[in-house]
Enzyme design. Structure first.
Site, mmCIF file in Angstrom:
data_model
loop_
_atom_site.group_PDB
_atom_site.id
_atom_site.type_symbol
_atom_site.label_atom_id
_atom_site.label_comp_id
_atom_site.label_asym_id
_atom_site.label_seq_id
_atom_site.Cartn_x
_atom_site.Cartn_y
_atom_site.Cartn_z
ATOM 1 N N THR A 169 -8.418 6.809 -2.105
ATOM 2 C CA THR A 169 -9.787 6.283 -2.187
ATOM 3 C C THR A 169 -10.783 7.412 -1.939
ATOM 4 O OG1 THR A 169 -9.434 5.541 0.096
ATOM 5 C CG2 THR A 169 -9.379 3.868 -1.631
ATOM 6 N N LYS A 185 -14.572 8.601 -3.626
ATOM 7 C CA LYS A 185 -15.777 8.977 -2.878
ATOM 8 C C LYS A 185 -16.283 10.351 -3.290
ATOM 9 C CE LYS A 185 -13.852 6.254 0.844
ATOM 10 N NZ LYS A 185 -12.949 6.301 2.017
ATOM 11 N N HIS A 229 0.800 -1.234 0.000
ATOM 12 C CA HIS A 229 0.000 0.000 0.000
ATOM 13 C C HIS A 229 0.823 1.270 0.000
ATOM 14 C CE1 HIS A 229 -4.003 -1.808 0.784
ATOM 15 N NE2 HIS A 229 -3.283 -2.747 1.378
ATOM 16 N N LYS A 276 1.110 14.521 0.259
ATOM 17 C CA LYS A 276 -0.257 14.832 -0.193
ATOM 18 C C LYS A 276 -0.417 16.314 -0.517
ATOM 19 C CE LYS A 276 -2.203 11.057 2.624
ATOM 20 N NZ LYS A 276 -2.891 10.151 1.670
ATOM 21 N N LYS A 293 -8.119 14.369 4.122
ATOM 22 C CA LYS A 293 -7.263 13.174 4.124
ATOM 23 C C LYS A 293 -6.211 13.372 5.198
ATOM 24 C CE LYS A 293 -6.140 14.186 -0.270
ATOM 25 N NZ LYS A 293 -6.218 13.010 -1.083
ATOM 26 N N ARG A 294 -5.438 12.327 5.511
ATOM 27 C CA ARG A 294 -4.335 12.507 6.452
ATOM 28 C C ARG A 294 -3.420 13.644 5.986
ATOM 29 N NH1 ARG A 294 -3.865 8.875 10.946
ATOM 30 N NH2 ARG A 294 -1.883 9.918 11.260
HETATM 31 C C1 26V Z 1 2.843 4.900 6.587
HETATM 32 C C2 26V Z 1 3.748 5.756 7.161
HETATM 33 C C3 26V Z 1 4.589 5.301 8.245
HETATM 34 C C4 26V Z 1 5.807 6.139 8.433
HETATM 35 C C5 26V Z 1 5.513 7.619 8.397
HETATM 36 C C6 26V Z 1 4.797 8.030 7.214
HETATM 37 C C7 26V Z 1 3.836 7.054 6.700
HETATM 38 C C8 26V Z 1 3.006 7.448 5.714
HETATM 39 C C9 26V Z 1 2.117 6.604 5.157
HETATM 40 C C10 26V Z 1 2.030 5.327 5.587
HETATM 41 C C11 26V Z 1 1.036 4.534 4.829
HETATM 42 C C12 26V Z 1 0.639 3.233 5.323
HETATM 43 C C13 26V Z 1 -0.063 2.512 4.251
HETATM 44 C C14 26V Z 1 -1.283 3.233 3.744
HETATM 45 O O1 26V Z 1 -2.135 3.656 4.480
HETATM 46 N N1 26V Z 1 -1.387 3.349 2.432
HETATM 47 C C15 26V Z 1 -2.556 3.914 1.772
HETATM 48 O O2 26V Z 1 -3.365 2.826 1.370
HETATM 49 C C16 26V Z 1 -4.545 3.245 0.703
HETATM 50 C C17 26V Z 1 -5.348 2.006 0.419
HETATM 51 O O3 26V Z 1 -4.675 1.195 -0.494
HETATM 52 C C18 26V Z 1 -4.190 4.025 -0.558
HETATM 53 O O4 26V Z 1 -5.377 4.471 -1.164
HETATM 54 C C19 26V Z 1 -3.292 5.196 -0.222
HETATM 55 O O5 26V Z 1 -2.869 5.834 -1.412
HETATM 56 C C20 26V Z 1 -2.097 4.733 0.583
HETATM 57 O O6 26V Z 1 -1.323 5.834 1.034
#
Ligand code: 26V
Length: 825
Positions: free
Chosen positions: A663, A667, A363, A561, A555-556
């Site tokens: 996603t 929406k 992801h 982003k 969003k986050r």
């Molecule tokens: C993890 C971390 C951990 C370290 C600090 C920064 C950071 C930033 C992002 C993440 C993402 C974890 C995985 C995640 O949530 N991915 C999201 O998954 C969604 C569903 O597939 C996708 O639509 C998003 O684009 C993707 O960012």
């Protein structure tokens, strides 16, 4: 506007009312006159739950009888939101319940809004898991979610003088009607201890894992109601408990306080959801959480399989396990351990079963988000698992050697355990890839980048293992339930088949040319905007004009982003008004919502920046009726359900190549917002579907950015010096204009953008973004044209149903047929 309001049959409503009243008295021990709002929510939920239980039992019986394959979705996060409204809608009982409560003088909306969101997730990954569960149940597929029953979900966000403050989210403090605790199905999870070499009765040296501690995992089952109520699946969430024996041994030694302390430590394992703070290393508790729920899941799956089939021979034909990112990647070692150590399966057979059962979804490409655990930590917490992982690694590297003889560097790049750095590390993505038969990304571009940039060596070795599954969202929650005005309008035009077959929305296309329909579409949008305006007035204390263009980024908060880019645009628009005397072509309300990870400094600075910009703009009389900027606090599923239907413009402006899919983009478009976005993630596929003329695309391509990163040619300072509009914005932000009292507050801005190289290419895309926003403002003036495009966006969202995504996983990865086809219904 004539709103259709369907009416339920009086007999049904009466039966429902009786059920509610029975629960008030016999489940809650209350009289109607004493009831609090919370208790009424409980009584109504119990009445709904009674119906669900019957369907749940029927579903499980049917699955047993079919004896088909089952799929298990292992995820650290399930962002479920509220359940009452969703369950009522999916059961088709919303109107019945509304009428029953009406008769008792109660507003169902008010009751539904007292429910606290189940926020057991951070963002996209967790909400995707929740949408997948809805689709599995609605498609009649035997799919089970497995995760952690966090006591504290994602923190609540409050704003204090524009700064984010985190508050604990004790979402189950008053209990929840939506969980069944199943103590009799608890599992025992071993950890710590050490390995010792022992000679078995066959004379062969074998290592035994001895002296481990144990944690008990107690499952809590949440019903997942499929649309139409034909199937009710379950989401199984584990709470960590100490065992009684464990306590007693220490207790018997006389150390009562130590016994209680250890019990508390065991129970902290399911206490709190981790926000994604960048430094994942050294967080032992997070590793234990991952192992805890993975072990619970694997043990429960194997135990139930054996109860049904007697032996493990056909395990992989009947069980599919999907790993939602690498968080459950220890399933590779845990399934091997359970098969070999607990059921005496030989290594080679165990390995075949494991690989044929597991599949992995990636992801994110962000290097800081790729999980690596220190070898020492894994060895201390899970000695047996490390031993298994190293054996897998040795066999795997022998395969690499065979295919690429003598290529030592390649083996170092591909190894599961990396010995190169200061301390050895276990690379969880490598473990997941080696232990799975399928590896997928979540949008076409992302899946290509997984192959070409993230793990090219693995793609070269096993090209057949890699595939794409573009994300989707459930139209049940994200249109049918959250946007009743648009839902009814669509139903009137084309009927309700789209609720279970989103491609049917195509039939709306001709209505884009129908002036009367367009007018009603705009009426619905306006009513949704008025509702959000009331929420903003209440939560932010700013009055916004529902007639203005609602420009939303929800969003986050993350640098990639690029909330910053929209903030720069806001300041640019402001300076155009107050310094150039040029108002925007359309009045605009810029709306932000989102949480920053508590340890993510840059993201928290951006929240403060946005709030400071808003404070100045919203109080400047020269902007009245032209521009507002608001930050709505505490973004969560239930707030998203209000925001999505109210947006005119959807901001999807990540640095190309960095957003795996997105996603929220789906929406917003499903609810008739037009997208302004980069060619990133699923935006690319959204453009393919809606057509170039119905979306606002700008900015560099992923390949441009990759090239400039590689050759170091990107020079943000040159862009700043050559673009007067941009330099005016940055200069305004680094003075005291937006930070009265603390002129140094936003100095970090020029530092990151000019001195430290603007890693996320904000300045590279600035000019194109501003020009594209100007086009948006002009086009929004022409409401006829805008509404035509908005309707076409809705009509062309069929691809982005999670029903489509799940059907593809079922067909390509799980080898699973929809049960309706199997039983011929
Ligand atoms: C993890 C971390 C951990 C370290 C600090 C920064 C950071 C930033 C992002 C993440 C993402 C974890 C995985 C995640 O949530 N991915 C999201 O998954 C969604 C569903 O597939 C996708 O639509 C998003 O684009 C993707 O960012």
């Amino acid at each position: 506007m004539s709103q259709t309001r369907s009416v339920s049959s009086p007999a049904e409503a009466e039966a429902f009312r009786d059920s509610i009243l029975r629960h008030v008295r016999y489940s809650l021990g209350r009289e109607w006159s004493q009831l609090t709002g919370r208790e009424l929510f409980e009584a109504v939920s119990f009445a709904v739950r009674d119906r669900i239980v019957d369907l749940m039992v029927e579903t499980e019986a049917r699955i047993k009888e079919n004896a088909g394959k089952r799929v298990f979705y292992l995820s650290m996060e399930f962002l479920m939101g509220r359940s009452l409204g969703n369950n009522l809608h999916n059961l088709g009982l919303w109107d019945v319940c509304r009428d029953a409560l009406d008769e008792m003088g109660v507003d169902i909306e008010e009751i539904a809004e007292t429910e606290v969101d189940a926020a057991l997730g951070n963002g996209g990954l967790g909400r995707l898991a929740a949408c997948f569960l809805d689709s599995l149940a609605s498609l009649g597929l035997p799919g089970y979610g497995y995760g952690i029953n966090y006591e504290y979900g994602l923190f609540r966000q409050e704003l204090d003088n524009g700064w984010q403050k985190e508050k604990p989210d004790s979402w189950r403090a008053l209990g929840t009607p939506w969980q069944f605790e199943r103590r009799e199905e608890a599992v025992v999870v071993p950890l710590f201890g050490e390995l010792s070499q022992m000679e078995g009765h066959d004379g062969i040296e074998n290592s035994m894992w001895l002296g481990w501690d144990v944690i008990v995992g107690v499952p809590h089952d949440m019903p997942v109601v499929g649309y139409g109520g034909k199937s009710v699946n379950t989401l199984r969430l584990y709470s960590a408990r100490a065992t009684d024996e464990f306590d007693m041994s220490i207790f018997n030694e006389g150390d009562y306080v130590e016994a209680v302390k250890q019990k508390m430590e065991s129970e902290t394992i399911s206490k709190v959801l981790y926000p994604p703070d960048s430094d994942d290393k050294g967080r032992e508790l997070r590793l234990i959480q991952e192992y805890f729920f993975t072990s619970c899941a694997v043990q429960s799956i194997v135990r139930n399989y054996l109860a049904e089939h007697g032996d493990l021979a056909n395990f992989a034909d009947k069980i599919a396990i999907q790993l939602n990112d690498t968080h459950p990647a220890l399933a590779v070692a845990e399934l091997m351990r359970v098969l070999m150590d607990e059921h005496s399966v030989e290594w080679d057979e165990a390995w075949d079963i494991t690989r044929n059962t597991l599949a992995y979804t990636n992801h994110t490409l962000l290097p800081e988000a790729l999980e690596r655990w220190s070898r020492e930590l894994v060895e201390r917490v899970l000695p047996r698992h490390l031993q298994i992982i190293e054996q897998i690694d040795a066999q795997f590297l022998a395969v690499v050697e065979q295919r690429f003889p003598g290529d030592t560097e390649r083996k170092q790049r591909m190894a599961i355990v990396n010995h190169e750095g200061e301390q050895s590390e276990v690379r969880m993505a490598h473990l997941a890839i080696v232990g799975s038969h399928s590896v997928n990304g979540v949008a076409e571009l992302h899946s290509e980048l997984v192959k070409s940039d993230l793990v090219p060596d693995f793609h070269e070795l096993w090209p057949e293992r890699f595939n794409n599954k573009t994300n989707g969202v459930t139209q049940r929650r994200w249109l049918h339930q959250c946007n009743p005005g648009l839902r009814d309008l669509i139903n009137e035009a084309i009927g309700p088949e789209w609720v279970t077959d989103l491609d049917r929305l195509r039939e709306l296309e001709p209505f884009a040319e129908d002036a009367a329909f367009r007018e009603r579409f705009l009426d619905v949008k306006l009513a949704n905007k008025q509702r959000l305006a009331r929420t903003i007035a209440h939560d932010v204390r700013v009055d916004v004009d529902p007639a203005s263009l609602f420009d939303v980024q929800a969003k986050r908060i993350h640098e990639y982003k690029r909330q910053l880019l929209l903030a720069l645009y806001a300041v640019h628009s402001y300076l155009r008004i107050v310094e150039d005397g040029v108002p925007p072509a359309s009045p605009r309300t810029i709306i932000f919502a989102g949480k920053a990870a508590p340890g993510y400094w840059a993201a928290k600075q951006q929240i403060k920046l946005i709030n400071s910009i808003g404070r100045v703009i919203n109080h400047d009389p020269r902007c009245a009726g032209l521009l507002k900027v608001v930050f709505i606090p505490d973004y969560r599923v239930s707030l998203a359900e209000q925001i999505m239907p109210a947006a005119d413009l959807s901001e999807q402006i990540s640095t190309a190549g960095m957003e795996a899919s997105g996603t929220g983009n789906m929406k917003f478009a499903l609810n008739g917002a037009l997208t302004i976005g980069t060619l990133d993630g699923a935006n690319i596929e959204i453009r393919e579907e809606v057509g170039d003329e119905n979306i606002f695309i700008f900015g560099l391509l992923a390949e441009d950015i990759a090239r400039q990163r590689a050759d170091g040619s990107y020079n943000p300072r040159a862009i700043y010096e050559n673009n007067a509009e941009l330099s005016r914005v940055l200069d305004a932000l680094s003075g005291a204009r937006f930070s009265p009292g603390d002129p140094r507050l936003f100095h970090w801005l020029k530092e990151t953008l000019l001195d430290r190289g603007d890693y996320f290419f904000n300045l590279a895309d600035f000019a194109d973004y501003i020009a594209t926003q100007d086009r948006v403002s002009h086009e929004f003036q022409d409401t006829e044209n805008w509404s035509r495009k908005a309707i076409l966006n809705v009509a062309r969202m069929g691809k982005f149903s999670s029903d489509r995504t799940i059907s593809e996983y079922a067909r390509d990865i799980w080898g699973l047929l929809p049960s309706r086809t199997v039983v011929g219904v």
